[in-house]
Scaffold this motif. Structure first.
Motif, mmCIF file in Angstrom:
data_model
loop_
_atom_site.group_PDB
_atom_site.id
_atom_site.type_symbol
_atom_site.label_atom_id
_atom_site.label_comp_id
_atom_site.label_asym_id
_atom_site.label_seq_id
_atom_site.Cartn_x
_atom_site.Cartn_y
_atom_site.Cartn_z
ATOM 1 N N GLU A 92 40.804 39.502 33.827
ATOM 2 C CA GLU A 92 41.850 39.777 32.830
ATOM 3 C C GLU A 92 42.494 41.132 33.075
ATOM 4 O O GLU A 92 43.692 41.310 32.872
ATOM 5 N N LEU A 93 41.711 42.091 33.520
ATOM 6 C CA LEU A 93 42.255 43.427 33.787
ATOM 7 C C LEU A 93 43.262 43.374 34.931
ATOM 8 O O LEU A 93 44.344 43.968 34.850
ATOM 9 N N GLU A 94 42.932 42.674 36.003
ATOM 10 C CA GLU A 94 43.867 42.578 37.121
ATOM 11 C C GLU A 94 45.159 41.885 36.703
ATOM 12 O O GLU A 94 46.257 42.281 37.103
ATOM 13 N N GLU A 95 45.032 40.841 35.878
ATOM 14 C CA GLU A 95 46.216 40.135 35.387
ATOM 15 C C GLU A 95 47.051 41.067 34.502
ATOM 16 O O GLU A 95 48.296 41.102 34.600
ATOM 17 N N ALA A 96 46.401 41.843 33.625
ATOM 18 C CA ALA A 96 47.122 42.774 32.766
ATOM 19 C C ALA A 96 47.813 43.864 33.579
ATOM 20 O O ALA A 96 48.929 44.284 33.250
#
Length: 586
Positions: free
Chosen positions: A93-97
């Motif tokens: 989720e962090l990479e997507e954000a």
């Protein structure tokens, strides 16, 4: 930690460049041609890595942007959302954000966000000893915990922060993880595995595990950390399970203290290991009774005291100073001052304005005196001057007989006599530290070691060290701001004062490493005076007294007995008897 992943090597290189040259990371510099913010993919990787670092260290997304005034701007809102996502601990989720943030912002917005994070990341990384240390610790903790959750990286960061003496930030993060997230047992299990990896089995006996708070809460198990590490070393699953069960049954307040003590044990070993690998980083002079690691611990104690209530700070600082004053009184053969110190400690808690104290009044100062005695004993061993416990006890008994208050002499002698017979390990132990005799026995042991010319040849330098510690503790007790404390005098000030006394060009080496022992003592005497009296306020009588002390040191140095030359043996003529023929020998 996200920056450790192979596909983010670019982010790691960029982070290292940030740590070496922060001037390149202003918004204006980033807007220059070919910077990282001109490529959204590179910006996304960097943002993800830095948000992960900040989440690991702070665990609080809004805190990263609390000082930003333009909170309405898009880059601020997206940045807040990014760090909050990082705090959730899901790397996908962090990479997507991060990709979403980089694509939503234009080049200027990306530059402003990266520039803002660049103001925070270096100090955060520095608190844990640098990016390489962070990655090394993170790998060790991930292996020990068998998971990649965010709290594991937080545990690694906290050990790094303690090793670098940034205790305040570490304590806040620890309290939040234990109290709010309930991660106390998780930290305990992970740190036990890490401790068993980095702390040798034989080193456990040397640790004194005490809660960092001066008033230990009820139910605090002092030996649980050491016993649990020993269980982890043994590999006995039943013992390990029992250690975990004992921890889980404790209150969260006690869990925080135990986690902190365990983390400090690991950090202490890391500090010592690093010091051995790089001895040029600093070590004690021959005449100094403290090592650089001891200085680190003093800095740590200072940070701890800053966070305590005022009445706790005052008592802690005063008792620490009283312990040093007692050692100094023994060194100076000052029985009057020693008796006054004993009376002051005994009546401190009953004086108006002082809150009640649950522990015996002499325990803390006695423990401080005994700790100093063991530090001095260890320092002697480090420099090859081993002294047995029997010798220390015999020397301390002589000080007790000469200087201790008469009503406590016999009891103190009994404790020191028992110390002579207590095992062969190189650690001093005194029973009954709760009472006056234990306090006197510990202080006399420290004083005998500090004044022993075999270990510390420059007597006045040892006195100066004690005086500085006393002043530092009393300044802390009174909450004197650091900028107003006078706890040290520079060599330049001391040499300048000597030239004022004796004229320009007083023949002392400017380089401390080139001074003889008697020259160290002369400088120490001047510094002792200047700590109490400014140079301009020194009276004629004080100058006369100082002159007498300096000349006394010179006379002692001139009168030091030299090695007696070997006497020439008188020539003796010896008549060799005439050999008998072989057939006539009996």
């Amino acid at each position: 930690m996200l920056i450790n992943r192979a596909e983010l090597t670019d982010a790691r290189e960029l982070t290292n460049s940030l740590l070496s040259d922060r001037a390149r990371w202003t918004a204006e510099a980033l807007l220059a041609e070919d910077s990282v913010v001109h490529e959204a993919d590179r910006t996304a990787g960097l943002l993800a890595a830095w948000a992960d670092i900040l989440a690991t260290a702070l665990g609080d997304g809004p805190a990263v942007f609390v000082a930003v005034r333009a909170s309405f701007e898009t880059w601020v809102k997206l940045g807040q959302s990014l760090v909050e996502t990082a705090c959730q601990g899901d790397h996908g989720e962090l990479e997507e954000a991060a990709r979403h943030t980089a694509s939503e912002l234009d080049v200027r917005g990306r530059a402003q966000l990266v520039a803002h994070l660049a103001q925070i990341v270096p100090s955060t990384v520095g608190k844990a000893g640098g990016i390489d240390t962070l990655l090394e610790l993170d790998s060790l903790h991930q292996l020990s915990a068998g998971t990649q959750e965010l709290w594991v990286s937080a545990a690694a960061w906290m050990i790094g922060a303690l090793t670098e003496m940034n205790r305040h930030e570490m304590q806040m993060r620890l309290a939040r993880l234990v109290a709010e997230d309930g991660r106390g047992p998780d930290l305990w299990r992970t740190w036990l595995q890490v401790a068993a990896t980095v702390i040798p089995r034989q080193a456990l006996a040397g640790f004194r595990q005490d809660a960092m708070a001066p008033q230990i809460p009820e139910g605090y198990p002092k030996e649980l950390a050491k016993e649990s590490i020993a269980a982890a070393h043994s590999g006995d699953l039943d013992r390990i399970a029992q250690a975990h069960a004992s921890f889980n049954a404790l209150s969260r307040e006690v869990q925080i203290l135990l986690d902190l003590d365990l983390a400090m044990m690991i950090a202490t070993i890391r500090r010592l290991s690093r010091h051995k690998e790089n001895p040029a980083a600093g070590g004690p002079a021959e005449s100094s009774p403290r090592s650089s690691d001891r200085d680190d611990l003093r800095d740590l104690a200072s940070t701890i005291m800053d966070a305590m209530p005022a009445e706790v700070v005052e008592r802690t600082g005063r008792m620490h100073a009283f312990a040093r004053r007692a050692v100094l009184a023994f060194i100076d053969d000052d029985s009057t001052t020693l008796a006054a110190i004993v009376d002051r400690i005994a009546t401190w808690d009953s004086e108006p304005g002082h809150p009640p104290y649950s522990e015996p009044p002499f325990r803390f100062p006695a423990e401080q005196a005994l700790t100093q005695a063991n530090d001095l004993l260890g320092l002697g061993l480090q420099y090859g001057f081993g002294v047995s416990k029997r010798t220390v006890a015999e020397g301390a008994i002589k000080l007790i007989d000469r200087l201790a208050p008469p009503e406590h002499r016999e009891a103190a002698r009994v404790l020191l006599a028992k110390m002579k017979r207590a095992g062969l390990d190189q650690r001093l132990e005194v029973d009954h530290l709760d009472d006056v005799p234990g306090f006197l026995a510990a202080a006399a042991s420290a004083a005998w070691l500090a004044s022993n010319r075999t270990i510390f040849k420059a007597r006045e330098t040892v006195r100066l060290s004690l005086i500085k510690e006393i002043r530092e503790s009393e300044a802390k007790a009174l909450r004197v701001p650091d900028r107003e404390q006078i706890t040290d005098i520079s060599d330049e000030e001391a040499l300048g004062f000597l030239e004022r006394m004796y004229g320009d060009g007083y023949p002392l080496p400017r380089d401390p490493d080139e001074r003889a022992l008697w020259e160290m003592d002369i400088v120490a005497v001047i510094k002792q005076h200047l700590l109490d009296v400014p140079a301009d306020a020194t009276t004629t009588e004080q100058l006369t007294a100082l002159d007498a002390r300096v000349k006394g040191i010179l006379q002692a140095a001139a009168g030091t007995p030299q090695q007696t030359p070997k006497k020439e043996r008188a020539r003796v003529s010896r008549n060799q008897p005439k050999r008998q023929p072989k057939r006539k020998r009996k």
